[in-house]
Design a protein around this motif. Structure first.
Motif, PDB file in Angstrom:
ATOM      1  N   ARG A 393       0.847  -1.198   0.000  1.00  0.00           N
ATOM      2  CA  ARG A 393       0.000   0.000   0.000  1.00  0.00           C
ATOM      3  C   ARG A 393       0.881   1.246   0.000  1.00  0.00           C
ATOM      4  O   ARG A 393       0.607   2.221   0.684  1.00  0.00           O
ATOM      5  N   ASP A 394       1.934   1.182  -0.777  1.00  0.00           N
ATOM      6  CA  ASP A 394       2.940   2.231  -0.756  1.00  0.00           C
ATOM      7  C   ASP A 394       2.737   3.166  -1.943  1.00  0.00           C
ATOM      8  O   ASP A 394       2.679   2.719  -3.085  1.00  0.00           O
ATOM      9  N   THR A 395       2.622   4.455  -1.660  1.00  0.00           N
ATOM     10  CA  THR A 395       2.390   5.394  -2.755  1.00  0.00           C
ATOM     11  C   THR A 395       3.630   6.225  -3.057  1.00  0.00           C
ATOM     12  O   THR A 395       3.594   7.118  -3.885  1.00  0.00           O
ATOM     13  N   THR A 396       4.735   5.937  -2.378  1.00  0.00           N
ATOM     14  CA  THR A 396       5.942   6.739  -2.598  1.00  0.00           C
ATOM     15  C   THR A 396       6.758   6.240  -3.779  1.00  0.00           C
ATOM     16  O   THR A 396       7.705   6.887  -4.202  1.00  0.00           O
ATOM     17  N   THR A 401       1.956  -0.762  -4.676  1.00  0.00           N
ATOM     18  CA  THR A 401       0.753   0.012  -4.360  1.00  0.00           C
ATOM     19  C   THR A 401      -0.351  -0.872  -3.780  1.00  0.00           C
ATOM     20  O   THR A 401      -1.252  -0.375  -3.122  1.00  0.00           O
ATOM     21  N   TYR A 402      -0.247  -2.192  -4.012  1.00  0.00           N
ATOM     22  CA  TYR A 402      -1.351  -3.056  -3.601  1.00  0.00           C
ATOM     23  C   TYR A 402      -1.191  -3.536  -2.151  1.00  0.00           C
ATOM     24  O   TYR A 402      -0.124  -3.441  -1.569  1.00  0.00           O
TER      25      TYR A 402
END
Lengths: 661, 262
Positions: A393-396, A401-402
Motif C-alpha cells: 500500500r505504498d504510494t511513494t 501500491t497493492y
C-alpha cells in the motif's frame, strides 16, 4: 449488398449516461447497407437477444453490428444469438462503445460523436465480411503445471484424479513451495508441514503425475490443445533413480559456506544438500558454485561415501520436449527486497527480520529448533515490534501500491503464538489498518488483541535505530496522537509480496498478459478469474494476485476444473480468422515464413499456367490448423498476397476510411 | 563553469564560515560563483498553504533573475535550497500559483520554472566530481571518522528535492571519502534536529539533537558535518553544553577548504 442491422446497447447507465443513444441509432440509419437500427437497455439479456433474433428474421439481415461493451465480454453471446437466428456467426461485429468510449470520456457530446464513429467503422467492416467456417483441431490429453507449491500441487492432483496425465515443473530441487517454509497456518494453527507434506507425497506417488523438479520451462510453442514445451532438467549431479536419499553425502560435505535458502540464510548448508527433511523427491543436489570438486577439482568426498554410487559430477542439463493440451501457471511469489526501506534497519541489524524469516525461527525444524532466539546473540527477546505494510500500500514508489493481503493475518498469528509460548515477551504491532476478511479471520485477530494481550498500535514506524544492542523503534500512535519510542529486542517486518521473477519470461513465452506488478492477468476480473486471456492457459494461486492458502487452494481447484473441461473435449473449434495466401500474387520471398511465430507457413513449388505458358513458382501456403491469426505475415508481405480472413486488408482500410470520413 | 550564487541571509551573519570556505574552495576547484545581484531573503520557511503567494515571491525573483542571466542557480544553505527548489517546483507544476505570481510580479518575460536549482554538494558531485577533489586534496583527512548529518531539508520531500535516497542517502558519505576520511553511518543521520521548534519547545529540540549526537558518538565519530546553519545551531547549543555529548560539528565547506589547504 449486405442487409445490416445495428443494435445499440445502453448497458443500463454505463453507456447511456455518457453517450446519447438516440443520436447513435439515428446516425446509423443512414449508413450504407444498414436497413435496421434500434436500441435496448440490456442487449445481452434474454430479451435483448431475442430482439436481435427477431430483427434478423423480420428484416432478412445478412449481418449485425452490436454497439456495446468489449468483444471480450459478449462477442460470444451475440455470435450465439446470431447463429440461432440462422446467421453465420462471423457476420457479427462489435463496436466497443463502453470501454473504448463511455467509460473513458466525461463529455457527452464528444463521447456521442466517438460512439457514432466507432459504430460506422464496424458497419464499414461488416459490409465486407464473408461467412466463415471454423475448422477443428485435436487436444493432447495432458496438462502442464508450472510451479510445484501448494497451488501447483492442488491443481495437479485434481487434474490427475480426473484421469488425465499431469507434469509439474518446479525450479527448486523439491516441490512444496513457500508453504513448506511456514510454521503454522491461520486461522486454525495447524502446522503447515502436517497438511502440506501428505499432499506432496500424494502428488509424487500419483500414477498420473510426473514431477520435473530442479527444472525450468525453456520454451513454449503451439496453442491451446497442442502446446509444445521444452523443459530443461538442470543437472543435479546426482542420479535420481539410484539415490536412496540416505543423506550421508549431505552430512559429510566439507563445504559449509552456502547460505541455506530454505532457512532464508539464517544458517548454512553444504554444497550437496536436500532443502529440508521432507523434501520430494528426497534426492540431494550439488550446488556447483559452492562445491569444492567443481571449483578446484579436488574433494569428491560425497562420491566416496555414497553407498549407492549415485553421485555423477559429469551430469549435464537435459532437455525434454513434450506436448500438452493445457498449461496451468502456478509460479507463486517472493517477499520483496528491502533495499528501499532502510528506515527499518534491515541491513543494519540482524535482529530486524522479515516475517518469513520468523516462520523459520518459530519452526521446530528451523535453524533454532523452534526456539525464539534473537539472531544477533541467540538471546531471549523481551520486547518485539511487528511492523505491517512494509512495502505494501505504498504510494511513494519505493514499494508496491497493492495490499499484500496475507500480512495482517500472519502477523496476528505470530503475535499470538509468541504471547502463548513466551508470556513474558511484550509484543507490539504497528498497523495502518487491520484487514481480516475471511472465514473466522476477524475472530482470530481479535483473540490476538483481546485474549493474548498483543498491543496493537495504529500508526507507522518511521525509524528503527540499532542503538546499544537494542533497536529503538520510533513510531506514531495515531489514536493517542503521540510519538512513541519502543526499545525492542527484535523487529519483524511484514514484507510485501511480489510475483516470482519467472512470471515475466513465462508471460512472454505463453503470450499470457501480466499487469504492471507482473501478476498474471485473468480473462475477466469477475467472471473468468482463473483463465488467462490466452486460450489454454490457466492461473493458479498468487501468480494471479495476493492470496492466502485457502483462497489459493480454491483457485487451484477451479483452474483444474477448467483444464479438465478442456481436456475432456476430443476436438476444439479452431479460429477461422486465419491467414491465407493468394498464390497468384505471392513472389516467394519467405518474409512471412520468417515472422510467423507458430511455424504455420510452408513454401511449395507449384505450376502456373498463364498466356499459354507453364511456369514453376515457389509460393507460400498456410497450415490453417496451426495458424493463430496474429496477422504478422500480412504486414510483412510486400506483394499483398497474404491476407487474414475476417480482418482482410480491404476491411481494415474500410475501417480507417470510416474513421477519417 | 559559472553559477549564479545565492548565499542567503544566514550566510552573511551567523554562518559566515559556511559561505567563505565555499567560495574559496569553488575557486580552487575551477568553479566561479557569481553572487546574484540584489537577492532577497528566501523566506526561510517554505509556505505550506497553497494560496500563500507573497512569501514565494522572493524565491521567484531570484529564479527569474538567474534565468534572465542564463545561469543555473547555486544554493548552499539547506533552508534556502529547500525553499527555492520547492517554489520552483510549484511554478512548474501548479498553474494557479504560476499565474498569480506572474500577475503580481509582472516580469518582462513570464517565469515558468526554467531555472535549474543546484545545491553546492550536487555541484561538487556532478560538475567538479568527487574524484577531482580526491586528486586535489593537499591535506587529506586520513584516519578521521566523520559522520554526515543530512537533516531533513535537503532530502524531503523526495519527489521534489530529488537530492538523494531520503532513507539511505550517500552523497555526503561520498564527499567524506573524497576528503580522504572514513564516513561513519549512524541511524539518525537523516532525522530532524528540531528545526524552528527550538523557538517554541526547547526540550523537544534538545532531545532530538541528543538522539543524533549520541547515536553518532556510539559509533565513535570524531566529528559531524552539516550543510545547514539551523542544524548547526541546534546541534551545537544542545549537545556541546554537556561533557558526555560533546562533539565537534563543522560545515562541510570548512573541511573542504582545509583539505584543499586554502
Amino acid at each position: 449488398m449486405q442487409r445490416i442491422g445495428v443494435f445499440v446497447c445502453w448497458c443500463g447507465t454505463n453507456i447511456a449516461a455518457t453517450v446519447d443513444i438516440d443520436t447513435v441509432v439515428e446516425a446509423m440509419k443512414y449508413e450504407p447497407g444498414v436497413v435496421h437500427a434500434s436500441d435496448y437497455q440490456y442487449m445481452c439479456s434474454e430479451a435483448g437477444q431475442s430482439k436481435i433474433k427477431q430483427a434478423i428474421k423480420e428484416h432478412n439481415l445478412t449481418g449485425i453490428v452490436v454497439c456495446a461493451c468489449s468483444p471480450r465480454m459478449h462477442e460470444t453471446t451475440f455470435r450465439k444469438a446470431a447463429k440461432a437466428a440462422g446467421l453465420n456467426q462471423y457476420m457479427v461485429e462489435i463496436a466497443n462503445i463502453r470501454e473504448h468510449c463511455a467509460w473513458i470520456h466525461k463529455d457527452r457530446k464528444e463521447a456521442t460523436e466517438k460512439a457514432v464513429v466507432l459504430a460506422r467503422t464496424a458497419v464499414a467492416k461488416l459490409n465486407l465480411n464473408t461467412p466463415l467456417t471454423p475448422g477443428e483441431s485435436s487436444v493432447v490429453k495432458r496438462a502442464l503445471v508450472i510451479g510445484g507449491g501448494i497451488a501447483g500441487i492442488q491443481s495437479a492432483l485434481d487434474i490427475a484424479e480426473a484421469g488425465y496425465e499431469v507434469d509439474i515443473v518446479e525450479k527448486q530441487p523439491t516441490i512444496g513451495g513457500k508453504m513448506a517454509q511456514l510454521d503454522k497456518t491461520f486461522p486454525t494453527l495447524d502446522c503447515a508441514a502436517c497438511i502440506l507434506t501428505p499432499k506432496m507425497v500424494d502428488a509424487a506417488s500419483h500414477e498420473n503425475i510426473n514431477l520435473y523438479t530442479y527444472s525450468e520451462v525453456d520454451s513454449v510453442g503451439g496453442f491451446v490443445g497442442n502446446f509444445n514445451v521444452k523443459i530443461r532438467k538442470k543437472a543435479r549431479s546426482v542420479k535420481a533413480d539410484i539415490c536412496s536419499g540416505c543423506g550421508i553425502c549431505t552430512e559429510k560435505c566439507p563445504s559449509r559456506k552456502a547460505e541455506n535458502e530454505f532457512n532464508l540464510g539464517l544458517n548454512k548448508r553444504g554444497a550437496i544438500y536436500i532443502p529440508f527433511a521432507q523434501a520430494i523427491p528426497n534426492v540431494p543436489v550439488i550446488d556447483r558454485d559452492q562445491c569444492i570438486k567443481f571449483k578446484t577439482g579436488k574433494c569428491g568426498l560425497c562420491a566416496k561415501v555414497c553407498p549407492a554410487d549415485a553421485i555423477d559430477f559429469s551430469q549435464q542439463d537435459e532437455i525434454v520436449e513434450k506436448q500438452y493440451g493445457a498449461v496451468v501457471l502456478a509460479t507463486g511469489f517472493n517477499p520483496i527486497k528491502l533495499d528501499n526501506f532502510d528506515e527499518f534497519g534491515y541491513s543494519q541489524s540482524k535482529d530486524v527480520i522479515t516475517s518469513l524469516e520468523l516462520e523459520r525461527i518459530m519452526n521446530a525444524a528451523g535453524p533454532t529448533g523452534g526456539k525464539l532466539l534473537r539472531p544477533s546473540d541467540n538471546g531471549h527477546p523481551h520486547t518485539m515490534v511487528f511492523v505491517q505494510c512494509v512495502g505494501s500500500r505504498d504510494t511513494t514508489g519505493c514499494g508496491k501500491t497493492y495490499c499484500s493481503k496475507i500480512c495482517c493475518m500472519y502477523t496476528a498469528k505470530h503475535a499470538m503464538l509468541i504471547r502463548e509460548k513466551y508470556p513474558d515477551v511484550d509484543v507490539h504491532v504497528f498497523y495502518i489498518d487491520v484487514r481480516t476478511p475471511g472465514k473466522n479471520f476477524d475472530e482470530f485477530y481479535r483473540r490476538a488483541a483481546e485474549d493474548y494481550g498483543v498491543n496493537y498500535i495504529k500508526g507507522m514506524v518511521g525509524k528503527v535505530a540499532p542503538t546499544n544492542g537494542k533497536l529503538l523503534v520510533q513510531g506514531s500512535d495515531l489514536i493517542a496522537d503521540r510519538q512513541l519510542v519502543i526499545e525492542a529486542d527484535m523487529v519483524v517486518l511484514a514484507t510485501a509480496i511480489e510475483p516470482d521473477q519467472t512470471a515475466k519470461s513465462l508471460a512472454t513465452m505463453l503470450t499470457a498478459s501480466i499487469d504492471t506488478n507482473n501478476f498474471f492477468t485473468e480473462a475477466h476480473p469477475k467472471l473468468r478469474p482463473v483463465e488467462s486471456p490466452t486460450a489454454g492457459v490457466f492461473l493458479s494461486g498468487v501468480c494471479q494476485g495476493p492470496k492466502d492458502i485457502p483462497e489459493t487452494v480454491a483457485q487451484a481447484s477451479a483452474a483444474a476444473v477448467k483444464v479438465i473441461g478442456l481436456l475432456s473435449k476430443d476436438k476444439l473449434m479452431c479460429n477461422p480468422c486465419v491467414a491465407n495466401s493468394n498464390e497468384l500474387l505471392c513472389n516467394g520471398c519467405s518474409n512471412c515464413q520468417h515472422v510467423c511465430p507458430y511455424g504455420a507457413i510452408d513454401y511449395v513449388e507449384k505450376e502456373f499456367r498463364a498466356g499459354g505458358k507453364t511456369s514453376l513458382r515457389r509460393v507460400a501456403q498456410v497450415n490453417e490448423a496451426i495458424c493463430q491469426g496474429c496477422g504478422a505475415c500480412t504486414v510483412v508481405c510486400p506483394s499483398g498476397a497474404m491476407d487474414l480472413k475476417g480482418f482482410t486488408n480491404q476491411q481494415i482500410m474500410a475501417e480507417v476510411d470510416a474513421i477519417c470520413r | 563553469m559559472t553559477f549564479d550564487y545565492y548565499p542567503g541571509c544566514t550566510l552573511k551573519t551567523k554562518a559566515k564560515d559556511l559561505d567563505i570556505h565555499a567560495r574559496n574552495a569553488a575557486l580552487a576547484l575551477g568553479i566561479e560563483l557569481e553572487e546574484l545581484p540584489e537577492w532577497q531573503c528566501c523566506g526561510a520557511v517554505y509556505p505550506i498553504a497553497r494560496d500563500e503567494i507573497a512569501t514565494r515571491l522572493t524565491s521567484v525573483r531570484a529564479l527569474a533573475s538567474a534565468r534572465d542571466r542564463g545561469r543555473e542557480l547555486l544554493t548552499l544553505c539547506s533552508a534556502c535550497h529547500h525553499v527555492i527548489k520547492r517554489v520552483n517546483n510549484d511554478i512548474q507544476t501548479d498553474d494557479e500559483i504560476r499565474n498569480k505570481v506572474n500577475n503580481y510580479l509582472a516580469p518582462d518575460i513570464e517565469y515558468n520554472g526554467e531555472t535549474k536549482v543546484v545545491h553546492y554538494l550536487e555541484m561538487l558531485r556532478d560538475t567538479v566530481g568527487f574524484d577531482t577533489i580526491r586528486e586535489k586534496a593537499v591535506k587529506p583527512m586520513t584516519g578521521k571518522r566523520i559522520g554526515a548529518y543530512y537533516g531533513c531539508l535537503l532530502l524531503r520531500p523526495n519527489n521534489v528535492m530529488a537530492f538523494d535516497n531520503p532513507e539511505n542517502p550517500t552523497i555526503m558519505e561520498d564527499f567524506i571519502r573524497a576528503l580522504g576520511a572514513e564516513p561513519v553511518l549512524y541511524p539518525y543521520r537523516n532525522e530532524c534536529c528540531g528545526g524552528y521548534v527550538a523557538m517554541d519547545d526547547k526540550n523537544l529540540a534538545a532531545q532530538k539533537c541528543k538522539n543524533i549526537t549520541s547515536s553518532a558518538l556510539e559509533r565513535d565519530v570524531d566529528m559531524l558535518i552539516t550543510a545547514c546553519p539551523l542544524c548547526m545551531y541546534n546541534l551545537d547549543i544542545n549537545t556541546n553544553t554537556a561533557e558526555e555529548t560533546k562533539l565537534p560539528i563543522y560545515y562541510f565547506t570548512e573541511l573542504l577548504a582545509q583539505v584543499l589547504d586554502i
